[in-house]
Design a protein around this motif. Structure first.
Motif, PDB file in Angstrom:
ATOM      1  N   MET A   1       0.659  -1.300  -0.072  1.00  0.00           N
ATOM      2  CA  MET A   1       0.076  -0.081   0.485  1.00  0.00           C
ATOM      3  C   MET A   1       0.750   1.013  -0.213  1.00  0.00           C
ATOM      4  O   MET A   1       0.946   1.977  -0.592  1.00  0.00           O
ATOM      5  CB  MET A   1      -1.004   0.213   1.078  1.00  0.00           C
ATOM      6  N   ASN A   2       1.709   0.993   0.562  1.00  0.00           N
ATOM      7  CA  ASN A   2       2.837   2.362   1.003  1.00  0.00           C
ATOM      8  C   ASN A   2       3.269   2.558  -0.734  1.00  0.00           C
ATOM      9  O   ASN A   2       4.060   3.962  -0.744  1.00  0.00           O
ATOM     10  CB  ASN A   2       3.854   2.425   2.053  1.00  0.00           C
ATOM     11  N   GLU A   3       3.859   1.934  -1.471  1.00  0.00           N
ATOM     12  CA  GLU A   3       4.452   1.951  -2.480  1.00  0.00           C
ATOM     13  C   GLU A   3       3.228   2.331  -3.289  1.00  0.00           C
ATOM     14  O   GLU A   3       3.695   3.802  -4.690  1.00  0.00           O
ATOM     15  CB  GLU A   3       4.532   0.653  -3.224  1.00  0.00           C
ATOM     16  N   LEU A   4       2.264   2.216  -3.054  1.00  0.00           N
ATOM     17  CA  LEU A   4       0.970   2.779  -4.492  1.00  0.00           C
ATOM     18  C   LEU A   4       1.037   4.034  -3.871  1.00  0.00           C
ATOM     19  O   LEU A   4       0.812   5.237  -4.477  1.00  0.00           O
ATOM     20  CB  LEU A   4      -0.350   2.304  -4.249  1.00  0.00           C
ATOM     21  N   TRP A   5       1.474   4.699  -2.342  1.00  0.00           N
ATOM     22  CA  TRP A   5       0.892   6.130  -1.886  1.00  0.00           C
ATOM     23  C   TRP A   5       1.971   6.809  -2.353  1.00  0.00           C
ATOM     24  O   TRP A   5       2.119   8.212  -3.041  1.00  0.00           O
ATOM     25  CB  TRP A   5       0.949   5.876  -0.775  1.00  0.00           C
ATOM     26  N   LEU A  23       9.623  11.274   0.786  1.00  0.00           N
ATOM     27  CA  LEU A  23       8.038   9.794   1.189  1.00  0.00           C
ATOM     28  C   LEU A  23       9.068   9.107   1.369  1.00  0.00           C
ATOM     29  O   LEU A  23       8.221   8.243   2.833  1.00  0.00           O
ATOM     30  CB  LEU A  23       6.794  10.165   0.583  1.00  0.00           C
ATOM     31  N   GLY A  24       8.930   7.994   0.177  1.00  0.00           N
ATOM     32  CA  GLY A  24       9.318   6.450   0.268  1.00  0.00           C
ATOM     33  C   GLY A  24      10.726   6.247   1.496  1.00  0.00           C
ATOM     34  O   GLY A  24      10.391   5.715   1.917  1.00  0.00           O
ATOM     35  N   ILE A  25      11.476   7.411   1.356  1.00  0.00           N
ATOM     36  CA  ILE A  25      12.755   7.059   2.358  1.00  0.00           C
ATOM     37  C   ILE A  25      12.104   7.483   3.619  1.00  0.00           C
ATOM     38  O   ILE A  25      12.103   6.287   4.540  1.00  0.00           O
ATOM     39  CB  ILE A  25      13.579   8.140   1.384  1.00  0.00           C
ATOM     40  N   PHE A  26      11.745   8.156   3.891  1.00  0.00           N
ATOM     41  CA  PHE A  26      11.121   9.160   5.541  1.00  0.00           C
ATOM     42  C   PHE A  26      10.080   8.406   6.423  1.00  0.00           C
ATOM     43  O   PHE A  26      10.387   8.144   6.925  1.00  0.00           O
ATOM     44  CB  PHE A  26      12.057  10.609   5.289  1.00  0.00           C
ATOM     45  N   ALA A  27       9.015   8.561   5.652  1.00  0.00           N
ATOM     46  CA  ALA A  27       7.860   8.554   6.046  1.00  0.00           C
ATOM     47  C   ALA A  27       7.834   6.322   6.109  1.00  0.00           C
ATOM     48  O   ALA A  27       7.336   6.118   7.009  1.00  0.00           O
ATOM     49  CB  ALA A  27       6.702   9.361   5.270  1.00  0.00           C
TER      50      ALA A  27
END
Length: 169
Positions: A1-5, A23-27
């Motif tokens: 799901m995070n990949e989609l975001w 966003l991908g790296i830090f969140a």
């Protein structure tokens, strides 16, 4: 799901990959490579459909509405005529180089999209390519390459590699 975001944030006109990669790296805790690839995917996925949409939708609007026909005719004439002298000067300046004479508009578009500054991303590049009437395939290539370079610069900034430069810190 995070990949989609991450992909969806990469698709947004204001954030593009400049927002998706951090966003991908830090969140979400993705590896830099995964965040980079997802950000680039989101940032480049829409380019060809948007360019096609602009061309076909504007042509359809021009056929269906007198006012849209006048607006787009004015827009294209104004922008292209206003810059025709600059275009001619560039072509004259580089008359000896066949490559530069044929590709300088796409190179300028690439540089515009590759600059990792606000409002200079792939969405803006699509608008610029549409308004100036750049050939669809060449514009798409320039925009995709510019988005990849901008994403790479964003990755370097996110990882702290460019923190020594005043412009990025």
């Amino acid at each position: 799901m995070n990949e989609l975001w991450t992909i969806l944030v990469g698709m947004l006109p204001l954030s593009e990959s400049r927002g998706a990669i951090p966003l991908g790296i830090f969140a979400f805790g993705f590896s830099p490579l995964k965040a980079f690839l997802l950000g680039v995917l989101g940032n480049t996925l829409f380019i060809a459909p948007v360019l096609l949409f602009f061309n076909y939708f504007s042509a359809w609007l021009m056929r269906k509405s007198y006012w849209f026909n006048r607006f787009f005719s004015w827009l294209f004439t104004f922008t292209r005529d206003r810059h025709a002298q600059q275009f001619a000067q560039k072509e004259e300046k580089h008359h000896h180089s066949h490559f530069w004479r044929n590709w300088w508009r796409e190179i300028a578009l690439f540089i515009f999209v590759a600059a990792p500054f606000p409002l200079t991303g792939a969405w803006s590049g699509c608008v610029v390519a549409f308004v100036f009437g750049l050939p669809l395939k060449r514009a798409a290539v320039a925009i995709v390459l510019g988005a990849v370079v901008a994403s790479f610069l964003t990755l370097l900034v996110s990882l702290g590699f460019l923190s020594g430069f005043k412009i990025f810190s």
